[in-house]
Design an enzyme around this catalytic site. Structure first.
Site, PDB file in Angstrom:
ATOM      1  N   ASP A  12      53.830  44.924  -9.300  1.00  0.00           N
ATOM      2  CA  ASP A  12      54.598  44.080 -10.219  1.00  0.00           C
ATOM      3  C   ASP A  12      55.833  43.507  -9.531  1.00  0.00           C
ATOM      4  O   ASP A  12      56.105  43.799  -8.357  1.00  0.00           O
ATOM      5  CB  ASP A  12      54.977  44.867 -11.480  1.00  0.00           C
ATOM      6  N   ASP A  20      53.909  48.900  -7.055  1.00  0.00           N
ATOM      7  CA  ASP A  20      54.007  49.136  -8.502  1.00  0.00           C
ATOM      8  C   ASP A  20      55.313  49.856  -8.810  1.00  0.00           C
ATOM      9  O   ASP A  20      55.606  50.896  -8.205  1.00  0.00           O
ATOM     10  CB  ASP A  20      52.793  49.986  -8.934  1.00  0.00           C
ATOM     11  N   HIS A  73      44.127  36.949   0.730  1.00  0.00           N
ATOM     12  CA  HIS A  73      43.487  37.748  -0.321  1.00  0.00           C
ATOM     13  C   HIS A  73      42.013  37.396  -0.528  1.00  0.00           C
ATOM     14  O   HIS A  73      41.347  38.036  -1.335  1.00  0.00           O
ATOM     15  CB  HIS A  73      44.262  37.553  -1.627  1.00  0.00           C
ATOM     16  N   ASP A  74      41.528  36.363   0.157  1.00  0.00           N
ATOM     17  CA  ASP A  74      40.117  35.970   0.028  1.00  0.00           C
ATOM     18  C   ASP A  74      39.294  36.356   1.252  1.00  0.00           C
ATOM     19  O   ASP A  74      38.094  36.071   1.298  1.00  0.00           O
ATOM     20  CB  ASP A  74      39.999  34.446  -0.140  1.00  0.00           C
ATOM     21  N   ASP A 122      52.084  30.005  -6.069  1.00  0.00           N
ATOM     22  CA  ASP A 122      50.725  29.470  -6.086  1.00  0.00           C
ATOM     23  C   ASP A 122      50.656  28.439  -7.207  1.00  0.00           C
ATOM     24  O   ASP A 122      51.142  28.684  -8.305  1.00  0.00           O
ATOM     25  CB  ASP A 122      49.729  30.604  -6.360  1.00  0.00           C
ATOM     26  N   ASP A 138      51.956  51.941 -13.795  1.00  0.00           N
ATOM     27  CA  ASP A 138      50.704  51.583 -14.489  1.00  0.00           C
ATOM     28  C   ASP A 138      49.570  51.301 -13.504  1.00  0.00           C
ATOM     29  O   ASP A 138      48.486  50.874 -13.895  1.00  0.00           O
ATOM     30  CB  ASP A 138      50.922  50.388 -15.440  1.00  0.00           C
ATOM     31  N   ASP A 188      46.214  25.698  -4.829  1.00  0.00           N
ATOM     32  CA  ASP A 188      44.894  26.332  -4.892  1.00  0.00           C
ATOM     33  C   ASP A 188      43.787  25.290  -5.089  1.00  0.00           C
ATOM     34  O   ASP A 188      43.920  24.371  -5.910  1.00  0.00           O
ATOM     35  CB  ASP A 188      44.887  27.288  -6.094  1.00  0.00           C
ATOM     36  N   GLU A 246      45.099  24.443  -0.141  1.00  0.00           N
ATOM     37  CA  GLU A 246      43.890  25.175   0.254  1.00  0.00           C
ATOM     38  C   GLU A 246      42.763  24.155   0.356  1.00  0.00           C
ATOM     39  O   GLU A 246      42.390  23.529  -0.627  1.00  0.00           O
ATOM     40  CB  GLU A 246      43.548  26.232  -0.801  1.00  0.00           C
TER      41      GLU A 246
END
Ligand code: NOJ
Length: 559
Positions: A30, A22, A328-329, A99, A26, A203, A257
């Site tokens: 990013d 970040d 990330h899954d 992605d 926040d 994806d 994927e």
């Protein structure tokens, strides 16, 4: 355009932008945060970054629900920031894979907003709308379930029809049978390629074509109807067209994927003569510790090795594999595939890196994997933030309180949230990820496990990855060698060889936190032997019968 197939010599690093770095306090990662870490990535030696979605999105599924394909999510920055990022990557010799989420959009995408207005709206057929069953159409059009659980249809009052969503109800499926949708996707892909993107991770791509008439489906591993919407009738036609009309004009790469894909299907997607995708992500190996892809069971190394053998042989000379343990899954690979590593976290993390990186294919390193980040110690169900957990809880409905303890136990092993806690950069406040309040809690082990510490420790997992990535570069045995396995039924050791032009790499990995005896296979004759890489300082210099220490792993070059 000549296709160099640069991905065959690449290691790809995955960034989940929300949790990477970040820059503005926040609490959300990013693009300027990524820019600040480009030197770190270059130093690691990776060739490309796969960036999880950074497009405009209401974040029902953290960016996998896109409301504008051509702009950047507000929390992540601006298109100008993105351009600076891609330039910065290219200046450092790093390519960018974006992605591509085109099975569905967000329900807040302007196409869907239009589509739901009336049955004769020009965007109506961009999505899959059907009348419901029963007297007043209040029952869904068929029995398919969403990948997150519950029915795959949502009723919309405005027109009294249902729309299909294979994921959350805020992710309506696009209608790929509509040529206008395909043209929009082609155009959008071209837009990003012209802006400098080097490829796409596609994806949920195996779901884009559905069986005509959308017939009822059967139950299959916790989901109903997937035989009606996976590898559907027109999928190869649609992907081939995308390739011929757009992708083939650029020296780019694609990875699809492909949940549930078999080798035969994998070859249809990736066979070089077929001109569809370049590679696919398969799932069989990450299901070696699950029942029905969700419930945890003890990791089965024998099955894991078998899966690798089948895919290494299956695609050899025809396609190209993807090699990954984390994304990330998926929960973190430590301790998932290593069991309780106790004081051997570093050895175990390095062992997994060796096990993966000497196969043929494109290795992926997921953010934090290179420092051995681990699962988060969630205490109760309310701490999970993933839409998937919310769905499962909703499906359980009134039974949830009864099953709470069990459901929590399942997610403690399986939740996607584990991979989504912020990257641990330092031992300082908020692990150096943000000066604000992090959107996901930071793993309390950040004071010991963090990038700063790993960079300062010459013996760290980080330095080991660096060494491995450098070793892989230009190594013809790893790129082209034949694959041979040993000790296929051992529950402790993963042992394989790669053969190329009279040389071979001999890989030994002890997957267990215990001593294991290793005997050199009788077929193993050589005139020269060199220890190339090992996760212990004093592993034997030559291949010999030995007692492997916990997680001890090494690679020998035999000539
Ligand atoms: C696969 C993505 O990796 C996952 O995070 C997402 O939830 C689904 N596809 C839906 O886009």
């Amino acid at each position: 355009m000549e296709r160099t197939r640069w991905y065959k010599d690449s290691v790809i690093y995955q960034i989940y932008p929300r949790s990477f770095m970040d820059s503005n306090g926040d609490g959300i990662g990013d693009i300027r945060g990524i820019i600040s870490k480009l030197d770190y990535l270059k130093d690691l030696g990776i060739n490309a970054v796969w960036l999880s979605p950074c497009y405009k999105s209401p974040n029902d599924d953290n960016g996998y629900d896109i409301s504008d394909y051509r702009d950047i999510m507000d929390e992540f920055g601006t298109l100008d920031d993105w351009k600076e990022m891609v330039n910065g990557m290219h200046e450092r010799g790093i390519k960018l894979i974006m992605d591509l989420v085109v099975n569905h959009t967000s329900d807040e995408h302007k196409w869907f907003q239009e589509s739901k207005k009336s049955k004769d709206n020009p965007y109506r057929d961009y999505y899959i709308w059907r009348k419901g069953k029963g007297k007043n159409g209040k029952r869904p059009p068929n029995n398919w379930t969403s990948r997150f659980g519950g029915r795959a249809w949502e009723y919309d009052e405005t027109t009294g029809e249902w729309y299909l969503h294979l994921f959350s109800k805020k992710q309506p499926d696009l209608n790929w049978d509509n040529p206008k949708v395909r043209a929009e996707v082609h155009d959008m892909v071209k837009y990003w390629l012209d802006l400098g993107v080097d490829g796409f991770r596609c994806d949920a791509i195996t779901y884009i074509s559905k069986v005509e008439g959308l017939p009822d489906g059967k139950w299959n591993i916790g989901i109903r109807g997937d035989e009606q919407f996976t590898h559907g009738p027109n999928i190869h036609k649609y992907l081939h067209a995308l390739n011929k009309e757009v992708l083939s004009n650029y020296d780019c790469m694609t990875v699809g994927e492909a949940s549930g894909v078999t080798i035969e299907q994998g070859l249809l997607y990736t066979g070089e003569d077929r001109e569809e995708l370049d590679t696919v992500f398969t799932f069989e190996h990450v299901n070696c510790d699950t029942i029905a892809q969700l419930l945890p069971k003890k990791f089965n190394l024998v099955q894991f090795k078998k899966v690798f053998r089948r895919w290494q042989w299956g695609l050899f000379g025809k396609g190209w594999n993807s090699l990954y343990l984390e994304n990330h899954d998926q929960p973190r690979s430590l301790p998932r595939f290593t069991g309780d590593y106790g004081e051997y976290r570093k050895e175990a993390g390095k062992m997994l890196a060796i096990a993966m990186h000497f196969h043929q294919g494109v290795p992926y390193v997921y953010q934090g994997q290179e420092i051995g980040m681990t699962n988060y110690p969630f205490k109760n169900l309310d701490e999970y933030q993933d839409v998937l957990v919310a769905y499962v809880r909703k499906v359980l409905g009134v039974f949830e309180p009864l099953l709470k303890g069990f459901v929590h136990k399942v997610f403690l092993k399986r939740a996607r949230d584990h991979a989504r806690t912020p990257v641990q950069w330092t031992a300082g406040e908020n692990a150096g990820f943000t000066t604000g309040r992090p959107w996901m809690p930071i793993n309390p082990n950040y004071t010991e496990i963090n990038v700063e510490e790993a960079m300062a420790d010459p013996d760290s997992i980080y330095h080991f990855y660096k060494k491995l990535i450098a070793y892989r570069k230009g190594n013809e045995i790893i790129r082209n060698g034949l694959y041979k396995t040993n000790y296929t039924s051992s529950k402790d050791i993963f042992c394989y060889e790669r053969w190329y032009e009279g040389k071979r790499l001999f890989v030994i990995c002890n997957f267990k936190n215990k001593e294991v005896k290793f005997k050199v296979p009788s077929s193993c004759a050589y005139s020269h032997c060199n220890l190339e890489i090992s996760n212990y300082k004093d592993s034997p210099e030559t291949l010999q019968n030995m007692t492997l220490r916990p997680y001890e792993s090494m690679v020998y070059l035999l000539v």
